[in-house]
Design an enzyme around this catalytic site. Sequence first.
Site, PDB file in Angstrom:
ATOM      1  N   CYS A 193     -11.102  14.630   4.303  1.00 34.67           N
ATOM      2  CA  CYS A 193     -12.121  13.726   4.864  1.00 34.67           C
ATOM      3  C   CYS A 193     -11.932  13.682   6.391  1.00 34.67           C
ATOM      4  O   CYS A 193     -10.827  13.411   6.872  1.00 34.67           O
ATOM      5  CB  CYS A 193     -11.989  12.331   4.259  1.00 34.67           C
ATOM      6  N   SER A 211      -7.219   4.023  -5.742  1.00 34.82           N
ATOM      7  CA  SER A 211      -8.364   4.384  -4.897  1.00 34.82           C
ATOM      8  C   SER A 211      -8.563   5.888  -4.925  1.00 34.82           C
ATOM      9  O   SER A 211      -7.612   6.653  -4.747  1.00 34.82           O
ATOM     10  CB  SER A 211      -8.074   3.911  -3.464  1.00 34.82           C
ATOM     11  N   CYS A 249       0.874  -1.173   0.000  1.00 33.31           N
ATOM     12  CA  CYS A 249       0.000   0.000   0.000  1.00 33.31           C
ATOM     13  C   CYS A 249       0.910   1.221   0.000  1.00 33.31           C
ATOM     14  O   CYS A 249       1.787   1.338   0.856  1.00 33.31           O
ATOM     15  CB  CYS A 249      -0.863  -0.047   1.259  1.00 33.31           C
ATOM     16  N   CYS A 304      -2.633  15.285   2.112  1.00 37.32           N
ATOM     17  CA  CYS A 304      -3.774  15.128   1.204  1.00 37.32           C
ATOM     18  C   CYS A 304      -4.651  16.362   1.341  1.00 37.32           C
ATOM     19  O   CYS A 304      -4.811  16.895   2.442  1.00 37.32           O
ATOM     20  CB  CYS A 304      -4.582  13.879   1.580  1.00 37.32           C
ATOM     21  N   GLY A 320      -2.665  10.510   0.491  1.00 30.33           N
ATOM     22  CA  GLY A 320      -2.859  11.283  -0.730  1.00 30.33           C
ATOM     23  C   GLY A 320      -4.002  10.807  -1.600  1.00 30.33           C
ATOM     24  O   GLY A 320      -4.522   9.705  -1.444  1.00 30.33           O
ATOM     25  N   GLU A 321      -4.397  11.688  -2.524  1.00 30.27           N
ATOM     26  CA  GLU A 321      -5.441  11.385  -3.493  1.00 30.27           C
ATOM     27  C   GLU A 321      -4.752  11.179  -4.845  1.00 30.27           C
ATOM     28  O   GLU A 321      -4.304  12.146  -5.482  1.00 30.27           O
ATOM     29  CB  GLU A 321      -6.451  12.546  -3.527  1.00 30.27           C
ATOM     30  N   SER A 349     -13.991   5.582  -3.026  1.00 29.54           N
ATOM     31  CA  SER A 349     -14.268   5.747  -1.592  1.00 29.54           C
ATOM     32  C   SER A 349     -15.606   6.449  -1.454  1.00 29.54           C
ATOM     33  O   SER A 349     -15.692   7.671  -1.515  1.00 29.54           O
ATOM     34  CB  SER A 349     -13.158   6.574  -0.936  1.00 29.54           C
ATOM     35  N   LEU A 350     -16.657   5.669  -1.282  1.00 30.45           N
ATOM     36  CA  LEU A 350     -18.005   6.251  -1.270  1.00 30.45           C
ATOM     37  C   LEU A 350     -18.390   6.675   0.149  1.00 30.45           C
ATOM     38  O   LEU A 350     -18.697   7.825   0.398  1.00 30.45           O
ATOM     39  CB  LEU A 350     -19.008   5.249  -1.850  1.00 30.45           C
ATOM     40  N   HIS A 351     -18.419   5.753   1.061  1.00 32.51           N
ATOM     41  CA  HIS A 351     -18.647   5.991   2.498  1.00 32.51           C
ATOM     42  C   HIS A 351     -20.050   6.466   2.855  1.00 32.51           C
ATOM     43  O   HIS A 351     -20.398   6.491   4.045  1.00 32.51           O
ATOM     44  CB  HIS A 351     -17.608   6.945   3.102  1.00 32.51           C
ATOM     45  N   ASN A 371     -11.097   2.700  11.404  1.00 30.39           N
ATOM     46  CA  ASN A 371      -9.938   2.666  12.287  1.00 30.39           C
ATOM     47  C   ASN A 371      -9.903   4.039  12.948  1.00 30.39           C
ATOM     48  O   ASN A 371      -9.577   5.025  12.288  1.00 30.39           O
ATOM     49  CB  ASN A 371      -8.685   2.413  11.444  1.00 30.39           C
ATOM     50  N   CYS A 405      -4.791   5.026   7.453  1.00 33.41           N
ATOM     51  CA  CYS A 405      -4.191   5.993   6.556  1.00 33.41           C
ATOM     52  C   CYS A 405      -3.590   7.185   7.283  1.00 33.41           C
ATOM     53  O   CYS A 405      -4.271   7.936   7.953  1.00 33.41           O
ATOM     54  CB  CYS A 405      -5.324   6.448   5.624  1.00 33.41           C
TER      55      CYS A 405
HETATM   56  N1  SAH Z   1      -7.483   9.348  -1.302  1.00 38.47           N
HETATM   57  C1  SAH Z   1      -7.797   8.024  -1.735  1.00 38.47           C
HETATM   58  C2  SAH Z   1      -6.836   6.960  -1.288  1.00 38.47           C
HETATM   59  C3  SAH Z   1      -6.283   6.984   0.119  1.00 38.47           C
HETATM   60  S1  SAH Z   1      -7.183   6.351   1.494  1.00 38.47           S
HETATM   61  C4  SAH Z   1      -9.189   7.657  -1.323  1.00 38.47           C
HETATM   62  O1  SAH Z   1      -9.776   8.377  -0.523  1.00 38.47           O
HETATM   63  O2  SAH Z   1      -9.717   6.677  -1.818  1.00 38.47           O
HETATM   64  C5  SAH Z   1      -7.618   4.663   1.198  1.00 38.47           C
HETATM   65  C6  SAH Z   1      -8.933   4.305   1.855  1.00 38.47           C
HETATM   66  O3  SAH Z   1      -8.843   4.329   3.300  1.00 38.47           O
HETATM   67  C7  SAH Z   1     -10.053   5.280   1.491  1.00 38.47           C
HETATM   68  O4  SAH Z   1     -11.224   4.567   1.196  1.00 38.47           O
HETATM   69  C8  SAH Z   1     -10.216   6.069   2.774  1.00 38.47           C
HETATM   70  O5  SAH Z   1     -11.479   6.656   2.857  1.00 38.47           O
HETATM   71  C9  SAH Z   1      -9.970   4.989   3.818  1.00 38.47           C
HETATM   72  N2  SAH Z   1      -9.709   5.502   5.159  1.00 38.47           N
HETATM   73  C10 SAH Z   1      -9.091   6.640   5.513  1.00 38.47           C
HETATM   74  N3  SAH Z   1      -9.057   6.771   6.846  1.00 38.47           N
HETATM   75  C11 SAH Z   1      -9.677   5.694   7.368  1.00 38.47           C
HETATM   76  C12 SAH Z   1      -9.958   5.263   8.698  1.00 38.47           C
HETATM   77  N4  SAH Z   1      -9.606   5.988   9.746  1.00 38.47           N
HETATM   78  N5  SAH Z   1     -10.600   4.071   8.856  1.00 38.47           N
HETATM   79  C13 SAH Z   1     -10.955   3.336   7.773  1.00 38.47           C
HETATM   80  N6  SAH Z   1     -10.714   3.696   6.497  1.00 38.47           N
HETATM   81  C14 SAH Z   1     -10.087   4.869   6.295  1.00 38.47           C
END
Ligand code: SAH
Length: 387
Positions: free
Chosen positions: A141, A234, A130, A137, A200-201, A257-259, A336, A379
Amino acid sequence: MSELPTSSRRPAPGELTFAAPRRGMPPAHLADLTAAGRKAAVEALGHKGFRARQLSTHYFERLVDDPAEMTDLPAAERGALVGAFLPRLLEPVRHRVADEGRTMKSVWRLHDGSLVESVLMRYPDRVTICISSQAGCGMNCPFCATGQGGLTRNLSTGEIVEQVLAGARMLRRGELPGGDAEAERDRPLRVSNVVFMGMGEPLANYTRVVGALHRLVDPAPDGLGLSARGITVSTVGLVPAIGRLAGEGLPVTLALSLHAPDDELRDELVPVNTRWRVAEALDAAYGYFRRTGRRVSIEYALIRDVNDQAWRADLLGRLLTERGRGWVHVNPIPLNPTPGSRWTASRPGVQEEFVARLRAHGIPTTVRDTRGRDIDGACGQLAASTA
Ligand code: SAH
């Protein structure tokens, strides 16, 4: 919204700028260049063009980084070639091991002092790394440790690729403990999968990330020769960049990353949603599948009492199935928790119900394995605690 901390506010649409990197880029590196570019650069420095291929073979194929082992380069030229094309990009700051040695998280210092992290994970059938695409970033979020510090700068293609190579060299030297040492002496472990899920994105650093994808899939010695199918990019859902990536002819896996399946909540959890809505992000993801044939992965961090309601699972199931069948799977990730956040992972029963509802809609759903939780696995956490 009452379920969110007061510190999280919705940015005004104009406020989301993809800020230009503030600090300087690193020295140029072989991995920044295509094979043709390397040859031209080697010649421009007054060396024979075929030296480029020798350097590439050391770097990508033999996984050598010690100039003393590059005996096919004349001693008089070796220092100059290595200095110009293989400068040290990543200085190790710390390595932490978890999961009985099957997971290793590394923090690296870049030439300007920025910290980034990568995680190497050994599975029975594969090794996944990874990696980070930016220092920090800019996507903000609120549940993500990296998002809290803002963007420092884009990584260069070389800095992205070098994270994978550093992992590959560690595996080759047997530095990821806990495996079957005897079997691995006969058949050294290789990196098989790369996921852009570190800091990062990736799609906000588009050109350099695509350059890195080429270096990873190009056959040796021009590149590492990985299968594009083993690589996952991602994204928060930068819609135009998803369309562009679909046209690159690189069949990597896209993860979105929808969430949250509704704009109201996603505006809070993934602030870029104020620019590109849930429907647009899903349309882009579906378009990616249509163009590449690669099944898209939807990431969904399950946050207790925030986004884990059964109705949200049903809404997500409907949004995905109304676009088509067999194009997508969902990866719920137990949150997490990051330091100082009041959010935490969903209760086990709630998580099970969320998964069951999605499956009832016919959506393949697998809860993400949570490697390295005890070493600040989320992350950005290890780099943040190191800084
Ligand atoms: N910027 C990109 C890639 C980096 S993060 C993205 O957002 O997809 C990779 C994944 O980990 C993303 O889905 C992100 O939302 C998730 N993530 C970040 N922090 C997290 C946390 N504290 N617990 C669970 N997933 C997390």
